[in-house]
Design a protein around this motif. Structure first.
Motif, PDB file in Angstrom:
ATOM      1  N   TYR A 102       0.858  -1.185   0.000  1.00 20.85           N
ATOM      2  CA  TYR A 102       0.000   0.000   0.000  1.00 20.85           C
ATOM      3  C   TYR A 102       0.894   1.234   0.000  1.00 20.85           C
ATOM      4  N   ALA A 103       0.964   1.915  -1.148  1.00 18.91           N
ATOM      5  CA  ALA A 103       1.844   3.076  -1.303  1.00 18.91           C
ATOM      6  C   ALA A 103       1.078   4.243  -1.903  1.00 18.91           C
ATOM      7  N   LEU A 104      -0.135   4.461  -1.421  1.00 15.07           N
ATOM      8  CA  LEU A 104      -1.003   5.479  -1.998  1.00 15.07           C
ATOM      9  C   LEU A 104      -0.710   6.890  -1.499  1.00 15.07           C
ATOM     10  N   GLY A 105       0.206   7.021  -0.546  1.00 19.39           N
ATOM     11  CA  GLY A 105       0.675   8.340  -0.147  1.00 19.39           C
ATOM     12  C   GLY A 105      -0.377   9.192   0.520  1.00 19.39           C
ATOM     13  N   SER A 106      -0.221  10.512   0.373  1.00 14.45           N
ATOM     14  CA  SER A 106      -1.120  11.469   1.011  1.00 14.45           C
ATOM     15  C   SER A 106      -1.392  12.618   0.056  1.00 14.45           C
ATOM     16  N   VAL A 107      -2.375  13.410   0.400  1.00 14.69           N
ATOM     17  CA  VAL A 107      -2.701  14.613  -0.371  1.00 14.69           C
ATOM     18  C   VAL A 107      -2.879  15.755   0.617  1.00 14.69           C
ATOM     19  N   ALA A 108      -2.920  16.972   0.093  1.00 15.02           N
ATOM     20  CA  ALA A 108      -3.130  18.132   0.944  1.00 15.02           C
ATOM     21  C   ALA A 108      -4.482  18.029   1.646  1.00 15.02           C
ATOM     22  N   ASP A 109      -4.517  18.441   2.896  1.00 19.38           N
ATOM     23  CA  ASP A 109      -5.758  18.418   3.654  1.00 19.38           C
ATOM     24  C   ASP A 109      -6.577  19.656   3.293  1.00 19.38           C
ATOM     25  N   THR A 110      -7.549  19.475   2.422  1.00 20.79           N
ATOM     26  CA  THR A 110      -8.372  20.592   1.977  1.00 20.79           C
ATOM     27  C   THR A 110      -9.707  20.657   2.711  1.00 20.79           C
ATOM     28  N   GLU A 111      -9.858  19.846   3.761  1.00 25.11           N
ATOM     29  CA  GLU A 111     -11.134  19.773   4.460  1.00 25.11           C
ATOM     30  C   GLU A 111     -11.125  20.475   5.812  1.00 25.11           C
ATOM     31  N   GLU A 118     -12.719  24.367  -2.404  1.00 26.34           N
ATOM     32  CA  GLU A 118     -13.377  25.045  -3.516  1.00 26.34           C
ATOM     33  C   GLU A 118     -12.510  26.118  -4.164  1.00 26.34           C
ATOM     34  N   HIS A 119     -11.663  26.792  -3.369  1.00 24.74           N
ATOM     35  CA  HIS A 119     -11.041  28.008  -3.875  1.00 24.74           C
ATOM     36  C   HIS A 119      -9.507  28.037  -3.829  1.00 24.74           C
ATOM     37  N   ALA A 120      -8.881  27.042  -3.235  1.00 29.44           N
ATOM     38  CA  ALA A 120      -7.416  27.044  -3.141  1.00 29.44           C
ATOM     39  C   ALA A 120      -6.820  26.012  -4.090  1.00 29.44           C
ATOM     40  N   TYR A 121      -5.577  26.230  -4.439  1.00 29.34           N
ATOM     41  CA  TYR A 121      -4.823  25.286  -5.254  1.00 29.34           C
ATOM     42  C   TYR A 121      -3.910  24.475  -4.333  1.00 29.34           C
ATOM     43  N   THR A 122      -3.562  23.270  -4.777  1.00 31.47           N
ATOM     44  CA  THR A 122      -2.613  22.439  -4.041  1.00 31.47           C
ATOM     45  C   THR A 122      -1.509  21.974  -4.996  1.00 31.47           C
ATOM     46  N   VAL A 198       6.305  37.689   4.773  1.00 31.04           N
ATOM     47  CA  VAL A 198       6.101  36.581   5.702  1.00 31.04           C
ATOM     48  C   VAL A 198       5.327  37.075   6.920  1.00 31.04           C
ATOM     49  N   ARG A 199       4.232  36.396   7.211  1.00 33.38           N
ATOM     50  CA  ARG A 199       3.469  36.687   8.418  1.00 33.38           C
ATOM     51  C   ARG A 199       3.280  35.386   9.182  1.00 33.38           C
ATOM     52  N   SER A 200       3.943  35.266  10.299  1.00 36.00           N
ATOM     53  CA  SER A 200       3.815  34.062  11.120  1.00 36.00           C
ATOM     54  C   SER A 200       2.947  34.362  12.336  1.00 36.00           C
ATOM     55  N   GLY A 201       2.490  33.308  12.973  1.00 40.81           N
ATOM     56  CA  GLY A 201       1.607  33.475  14.115  1.00 40.81           C
ATOM     57  C   GLY A 201       0.183  33.815  13.728  1.00 40.81           C
ATOM     58  N   VAL A 202      -0.180  33.540  12.480  1.00 41.70           N
ATOM     59  CA  VAL A 202      -1.546  33.815  12.013  1.00 41.70           C
ATOM     60  C   VAL A 202      -2.202  32.518  11.577  1.00 41.70           C
ATOM     61  N   GLU A 203      -3.519  32.526  11.566  1.00 44.66           N
ATOM     62  CA  GLU A 203      -4.270  31.333  11.170  1.00 44.66           C
ATOM     63  C   GLU A 203      -5.311  31.717  10.128  1.00 44.66           C
ATOM     64  N   ILE A 204      -5.333  30.977   9.027  1.00 41.77           N
ATOM     65  CA  ILE A 204      -6.341  31.207   7.993  1.00 41.77           C
ATOM     66  C   ILE A 204      -7.637  30.542   8.429  1.00 41.77           C
ATOM     67  N   ALA A 205      -8.704  31.329   8.495  1.00 43.29           N
ATOM     68  CA  ALA A 205      -9.996  30.807   8.945  1.00 43.29           C
ATOM     69  C   ALA A 205     -10.887  30.398   7.793  1.00 43.29           C
ATOM     70  N   LYS A 206     -10.692  31.038   6.627  1.00 48.89           N
ATOM     71  CA  LYS A 206     -11.569  30.763   5.492  1.00 48.89           C
ATOM     72  C   LYS A 206     -10.879  31.208   4.211  1.00 48.89           C
ATOM     73  N   TRP A 227      -2.403  26.170  -1.143  1.00 49.41           N
ATOM     74  CA  TRP A 227      -2.537  25.533   0.175  1.00 49.41           C
ATOM     75  C   TRP A 227      -1.468  24.461   0.336  1.00 49.41           C
ATOM     76  N   THR A 228      -0.579  24.632   1.333  1.00 52.55           N
ATOM     77  CA  THR A 228       0.526  23.685   1.518  1.00 52.55           C
ATOM     78  C   THR A 228       0.590  23.125   2.934  1.00 52.55           C
ATOM     79  N   THR A 229      -0.390  23.417   3.758  1.00 56.71           N
ATOM     80  CA  THR A 229      -0.313  23.002   5.156  1.00 56.71           C
ATOM     81  C   THR A 229      -1.250  21.840   5.445  1.00 56.71           C
ATOM     82  N   GLY A 230      -0.741  20.807   6.101  1.00 59.26           N
ATOM     83  CA  GLY A 230      -1.542  19.657   6.488  1.00 59.26           C
ATOM     84  C   GLY A 230      -1.744  18.658   5.362  1.00 59.26           C
ATOM     85  N   VAL A 231      -1.768  17.384   5.709  1.00 57.12           N
ATOM     86  CA  VAL A 231      -2.013  16.331   4.723  1.00 57.12           C
ATOM     87  C   VAL A 231      -3.019  15.337   5.301  1.00 57.12           C
ATOM     88  N   ARG A 232      -3.639  14.588   4.408  1.00 59.13           N
ATOM     89  CA  ARG A 232      -4.540  13.519   4.821  1.00 59.13           C
ATOM     90  C   ARG A 232      -4.325  12.323   3.898  1.00 59.13           C
TER      91      ARG A 232
END
Length: 382
Positions: A102-111, A118-122, A198-206, A227-232
């Motif tokens: 099983y080598a199906l890897g991961s993808v960006a977490d868009t959920e 709907e609106h970001a690229y990966t 660069v802006r660190s210490g921020v969180e994208i909400a939407k 979108w480059t943060t988080g994978v599933r």
């Protein structure tokens, strides 16, 4: 009857497994089948270059498989019946296996964040990276969500390739936080030189069509969001009844076999591989050695021997900062930083070597089988 070995996924890890297994089991009555939804090999380590509008080599999986005896099957895996040892493809075809990799890897977490899907690229595929490149033609601002290695490389590449483009890197953590102080300082100086905000210490909400909304309500206007943060990982393993962890990764024993279904090997991002320092994190650096080790273990079983434990240690964190600059932080086996690092043209040369086309590496595995692997990026032994 021949032993049927089916490998799901032809990324870096799956291709490594297939090539090494072909080299190790030649003439031993083994049927190796490699399954992938497309025929083109995706150089995921270079997709930030595609997103910037650069052309990559068109590498075709069937071309490399010529002369190996490996059967390539193009199709999407839609289900796994672990009890019957059957894989369903495209909802209409099936493959039966004795051993499954099983080598199906991961993808960006868009959920996790509203609007990302709907609106970001990966950078999950060359096709999507290409769509981002087209969107950036004439764009004024792009937001890169996530300050990990992929986010940093992408922001730097976009800024260097498009000098008139405003590139905003948004991150919860300080980019390069896993690196030593000197390497991190060099990374930040390079981003400043390239004009990346660069802006660190921020969180994208939407994520919305015209930009992103931060936690707290602040609006950042943008023509595109990468979108480059988080994978599933795919739910296929869990749906098949394999034991998985809280992130859906297959829990494996010391030899990389599923703890609930030992005829299944899990490698790369989709496996929860424990080492003395913890669970290894999914990267090409660790994925390729897991694939080579799985091939070695299966070959041992074919010869009537027991598979051996997998051991792995990290050696570096290489980061491209455009085509003419870079920084490489050397690490201890647990991925914590050492004092040694490379910068500038020396880092560029080093990074180019470790992430250059895998075709030569796959060719060597096909020919020699990789008895002991010193991968480009990590080290592992049988």
């Amino acid at each position: 009857m021949a032993q049927r070995i089916v490998i799901l996924g032809a990324g870096y890890t799956g291709m490594t497994t297939a090539m090494a297994l072909a080299g190790r089991t030649r003439g031993r009555g083994v049927e190796v089948t490699l399954v992938n939804p497309i025929t083109r090999f995706t150089e995921r380590l270079r997709l930030h270059q595609t997103a910037a509008g650069q052309d990559l080599a068109d590498l075709r999986i069937p071309d490399l498989l010529k002369g190996t005896g490996i059967t390539f099957v193009q199709g999407w895996v839609t289900a796994i019946d672990a009890g019957a040892r059957v894989v369903s493809l495209d909802g209409e075809r099936t493959l039966t296996y004795d051993t499954l990799v099983y080598a199906l890897g991961s993808v960006a977490d868009t959920e996790a964040v509203p609007g990302v899907a709907e609106h970001a690229y990966t950078l999950d595929s060359a096709a999507e990276a290409g769509r981002l490149a087209a969107q950036l033609a004439g764009a004024r601002t792009v937001v890169v969500g996530g300050g990990g290695l992929t986010g940093v490389e992408s922001a730097a590449e976009l800024a260097e390739t498009h000098p008139g483009l405003r590139v905003v890197l948004l991150s919860r953590d300080v980019p390069g936080s896993m690196m030593g102080a000197k390497a991190r300082a060099y990374l930040h100086a390079a981003l400043v030189r390239l004009g990346v905000e660069v802006r660190s210490g921020v969180e994208i909400a939407k994520v919305l069509p015209g930009g992103v909304e931060l936690a707290g309500g602040e609006w950042v206007e943008a023509d595109a969001c990468l979108w480059t943060t988080g994978v599933r990982v795919s739910p296929l393993a869990a749906d098949a009844g394999l034991t998985v962890d809280e992130r859906g990764r297959i829990v494996v024993d010391a030899t990389l076999r599923s703890i609930s279904h030992p005829e299944v090997y899990a490698v790369g991002d989709a496996a929860a591989v424990r080492q003395p320092y913890g669970i290894i994190h999914g990267t090409c650096q660790s994925g390729i050695p897991t694939g080579a080790h799985a091939a070695a273990s299966i070959a041992r079983q074919v010869r009537g021997k027991q598979p051996q434990p997998f051991r792995f240690g990290y050696i570096h964190q290489p980061i491209s900062l455009g085509r003419r600059d870079g920084v490489v932080q050397f690490t201890r086996p647990d991925d914590t930083p050492r004092g040694l690092y490379l910068k500038g043209r020396w880092a560029v040369a080093y990074k180019e070597f470790v992430s250059s086309s895998p075709w030569k590496t796959f060719g060597l595995l096909k020919r020699y089988g990789g008895a002991t692997v010193w991968s480009r990026g990590g080290r592992a032994t049988r």
